[in-house]
Design a protein around this motif. Sequence first.
Motif, PDB file in Angstrom:
ATOM      1  N   SER B 111       0.841  -1.199   0.000  1.00  0.00           N
ATOM      2  CA  SER B 111       0.000   0.000   0.000  1.00  0.00           C
ATOM      3  C   SER B 111       0.875   1.248   0.000  1.00  0.00           C
ATOM      4  O   SER B 111       2.059   1.186   0.323  1.00  0.00           O
ATOM      5  CB  SER B 111      -0.931   0.014   1.215  1.00  0.00           C
ATOM      6  OG  SER B 111      -0.179   0.183   2.397  1.00  0.00           O
ATOM      7  N   ILE B 112       0.277   2.348  -0.399  1.00  0.00           N
ATOM      8  CA  ILE B 112       0.985   3.627  -0.403  1.00  0.00           C
ATOM      9  C   ILE B 112       0.114   4.694   0.261  1.00  0.00           C
ATOM     10  O   ILE B 112      -1.115   4.605   0.252  1.00  0.00           O
ATOM     11  CB  ILE B 112       1.346   4.093  -1.834  1.00  0.00           C
ATOM     12  CG1 ILE B 112       0.111   4.153  -2.739  1.00  0.00           C
ATOM     13  CG2 ILE B 112       2.421   3.201  -2.443  1.00  0.00           C
ATOM     14  CD1 ILE B 112       0.374   4.750  -4.123  1.00  0.00           C
ATOM     15  N   LYS B 174       5.546  -2.963  -9.837  1.00  0.00           N
ATOM     16  CA  LYS B 174       5.754  -4.188  -9.053  1.00  0.00           C
ATOM     17  C   LYS B 174       5.381  -5.436  -9.855  1.00  0.00           C
ATOM     18  O   LYS B 174       6.085  -6.445  -9.819  1.00  0.00           O
ATOM     19  CB  LYS B 174       4.944  -4.126  -7.752  1.00  0.00           C
ATOM     20  CG  LYS B 174       5.494  -3.116  -6.747  1.00  0.00           C
ATOM     21  CD  LYS B 174       4.736  -3.197  -5.415  1.00  0.00           C
ATOM     22  CE  LYS B 174       5.395  -2.320  -4.355  1.00  0.00           C
ATOM     23  NZ  LYS B 174       4.688  -2.401  -3.046  1.00  0.00           N
ATOM     24  N   THR B 176       5.228  -5.853 -13.196  1.00  0.00           N
ATOM     25  CA  THR B 176       6.135  -6.084 -14.316  1.00  0.00           C
ATOM     26  C   THR B 176       7.414  -6.759 -13.841  1.00  0.00           C
ATOM     27  O   THR B 176       7.884  -7.736 -14.443  1.00  0.00           O
ATOM     28  CB  THR B 176       6.472  -4.760 -15.028  1.00  0.00           C
ATOM     29  OG1 THR B 176       5.256  -4.143 -15.448  1.00  0.00           O
ATOM     30  CG2 THR B 176       7.365  -4.992 -16.236  1.00  0.00           C
ATOM     31  N   GLU B 177       7.974  -6.237 -12.764  1.00  0.00           N
ATOM     32  CA  GLU B 177       9.200  -6.833 -12.232  1.00  0.00           C
ATOM     33  C   GLU B 177       8.938  -8.255 -11.714  1.00  0.00           C
ATOM     34  O   GLU B 177       9.740  -9.157 -11.939  1.00  0.00           O
ATOM     35  CB  GLU B 177       9.786  -5.946 -11.128  1.00  0.00           C
ATOM     36  CG  GLU B 177      10.313  -4.589 -11.628  1.00  0.00           C
ATOM     37  CD  GLU B 177      11.453  -4.736 -12.639  1.00  0.00           C
ATOM     38  OE1 GLU B 177      12.215  -5.723 -12.567  1.00  0.00           O
ATOM     39  OE2 GLU B 177      11.584  -3.849 -13.508  1.00  0.00           O
ATOM     40  N   ASN B 182      11.653 -10.931 -10.901  1.00  0.00           N
ATOM     41  CA  ASN B 182      12.232 -10.088  -9.853  1.00  0.00           C
ATOM     42  C   ASN B 182      11.216  -9.940  -8.724  1.00  0.00           C
ATOM     43  O   ASN B 182      10.278  -9.153  -8.827  1.00  0.00           O
ATOM     44  CB  ASN B 182      12.597  -8.726 -10.465  1.00  0.00           C
ATOM     45  CG  ASN B 182      13.102  -7.727  -9.439  1.00  0.00           C
ATOM     46  OD1 ASN B 182      13.286  -8.054  -8.260  1.00  0.00           O
ATOM     47  ND2 ASN B 182      13.327  -6.505  -9.886  1.00  0.00           N
ATOM     48  N   ARG B 184      11.723  -8.782  -5.743  1.00  0.00           N
ATOM     49  CA  ARG B 184      12.217  -7.863  -4.736  1.00  0.00           C
ATOM     50  C   ARG B 184      11.120  -6.966  -4.154  1.00  0.00           C
ATOM     51  O   ARG B 184      11.251  -6.485  -3.019  1.00  0.00           O
ATOM     52  CB  ARG B 184      13.281  -6.955  -5.380  1.00  0.00           C
ATOM     53  CG  ARG B 184      13.905  -5.953  -4.436  1.00  0.00           C
ATOM     54  CD  ARG B 184      14.583  -4.834  -5.206  1.00  0.00           C
ATOM     55  NE  ARG B 184      15.785  -5.246  -5.903  1.00  0.00           N
ATOM     56  CZ  ARG B 184      16.996  -5.271  -5.320  1.00  0.00           C
ATOM     57  NH1 ARG B 184      17.122  -4.952  -4.067  1.00  0.00           N
ATOM     58  NH2 ARG B 184      18.050  -5.629  -6.017  1.00  0.00           N
ATOM     59  N   TRP B 185      10.060  -6.722  -4.953  1.00  0.00           N
ATOM     60  CA  TRP B 185       9.083  -5.710  -4.564  1.00  0.00           C
ATOM     61  C   TRP B 185       7.773  -6.257  -4.027  1.00  0.00           C
ATOM     62  O   TRP B 185       6.900  -5.493  -3.620  1.00  0.00           O
ATOM     63  CB  TRP B 185       8.805  -4.781  -5.756  1.00  0.00           C
ATOM     64  CG  TRP B 185      10.073  -4.189  -6.265  1.00  0.00           C
ATOM     65  CD1 TRP B 185      10.703  -4.468  -7.447  1.00  0.00           C
ATOM     66  CD2 TRP B 185      10.924  -3.252  -5.584  1.00  0.00           C
ATOM     67  NE1 TRP B 185      11.870  -3.777  -7.542  1.00  0.00           N
ATOM     68  CE2 TRP B 185      12.031  -3.002  -6.414  1.00  0.00           C
ATOM     69  CE3 TRP B 185      10.842  -2.596  -4.356  1.00  0.00           C
ATOM     70  CZ2 TRP B 185      13.059  -2.128  -6.054  1.00  0.00           C
ATOM     71  CZ3 TRP B 185      11.857  -1.727  -3.997  1.00  0.00           C
ATOM     72  CH2 TRP B 185      12.948  -1.499  -4.843  1.00  0.00           C
ATOM     73  N   LYS B 188       6.467 -10.533   1.162  1.00  0.00           N
ATOM     74  CA  LYS B 188       6.560 -12.000   1.334  1.00  0.00           C
ATOM     75  C   LYS B 188       5.652 -12.464   2.459  1.00  0.00           C
ATOM     76  O   LYS B 188       5.334 -11.718   3.338  1.00  0.00           O
ATOM     77  CB  LYS B 188       7.999 -12.392   1.625  1.00  0.00           C
ATOM     78  CG  LYS B 188       8.876 -12.321   0.395  1.00  0.00           C
ATOM     79  CD  LYS B 188      10.306 -12.773   0.659  1.00  0.00           C
ATOM     80  CE  LYS B 188      11.118 -12.712  -0.622  1.00  0.00           C
ATOM     81  NZ  LYS B 188      11.463 -11.358  -1.019  1.00  0.00           N
TER      82      LYS B 188
END
Lengths: 188, 188
Positions: B111-112, B174, B176-177, B182, B184-185, B188
Amino acid sequence: MSADNPWQTLSSREVYKNKWLSVREDQVIRPDGQEGIYGVVELPYSVGIVALDAEGRIALVEQWRYTQSRVSVEIPVGSSQAGDADPLDAARRELLEETGFVAADWLALGSIDNGIGATTDVAHQFLARNLSYQGAVNDPEESIAVRWAPVEEAADAVRTGKITESSSVVAILKTTEYLAGNDRWVPK
Amino acid sequence: MSADNPWQTLSSREVYKNKWLSVREDQVIRPDGQEGIYGVVELPYSVGIVALDAEGRIALVEQWRYTQSRVSVEIPVGSSQAGDADPLDAARRELLEETGFVAADWLALGSIDNGIGATTDVAHQFLARNLSYQGAVNDPEESIAVRWAPVEEAADAVRTGKITESSSVVAILKTTEYLAGNDRWVPK
């Protein structure tokens, strides 16, 4: 109503204003043809800066956020002011105010619309490098502490939700990928 | 004032309210000890959904944004409503309303905080997969057109600034990566 604009504005009045924002309420005819209102929160554009030093660390600012009633960890961010010529100029001012540093190299990372359904807030992100210390001039209305953290630590903080401020999330995402050789996210 | 909170709230009053947002103005003692005001725009949390189909395409919504007076290309986004049990529940409702699709697989992307200096707006992002069509129920107050675009095209639109809505930028970055291997974003 322009050819593309499905909304019609019948009237507009300011319903609230302070030093930092104003709110207007428009009488409108909606795209479905019904009359209604639209409340728009008018905010100046803001800027966020990833300031990267020679050791691969970035400036993180930790401060209490009144709106969320909690501490927030962020990159230096702030609203534009009347004297700012453009977003880069605002970013230079904000970086100096919050960290005391100036940067010789600036890379524009793009911009985001925060809360586009209700506000005019556009936030511009920058990567600032080649830093030199000039001395901090803190805004008296803010209470901030700056620390320098490895960019990998900031990336982990985004992933785990320790950093959630929108400009910070976007700028740290783009910067981390860019420094890893992935230039997919940086405007060309 | 808690031990961590450097602000003191002396009083609080609602200065504006409509169906979608309210604004309160607090009399405060700032961290620097001076008396002042803080205007807080209270918005419900919102959700944004990357809906990925079996062909690697995502749902993009193109609509006129009244606040910015222009068309904006976005993933399906929307404010939470009283009946939403949690952000995921709101995301399911919003996806169905805007696209007519339901998803069997949901991944929370984080979230942002949008405009944390002035608003309470928290936006949650999700990746929705394993889609099936159930039929659209559009909100009569919105005028939207959905199209399905390859995720690579959406990523390019983020890079070039054709997509700037904050939830869309973060969720497309997020996703796309993540799809490129990837992780990383992704929380977990």
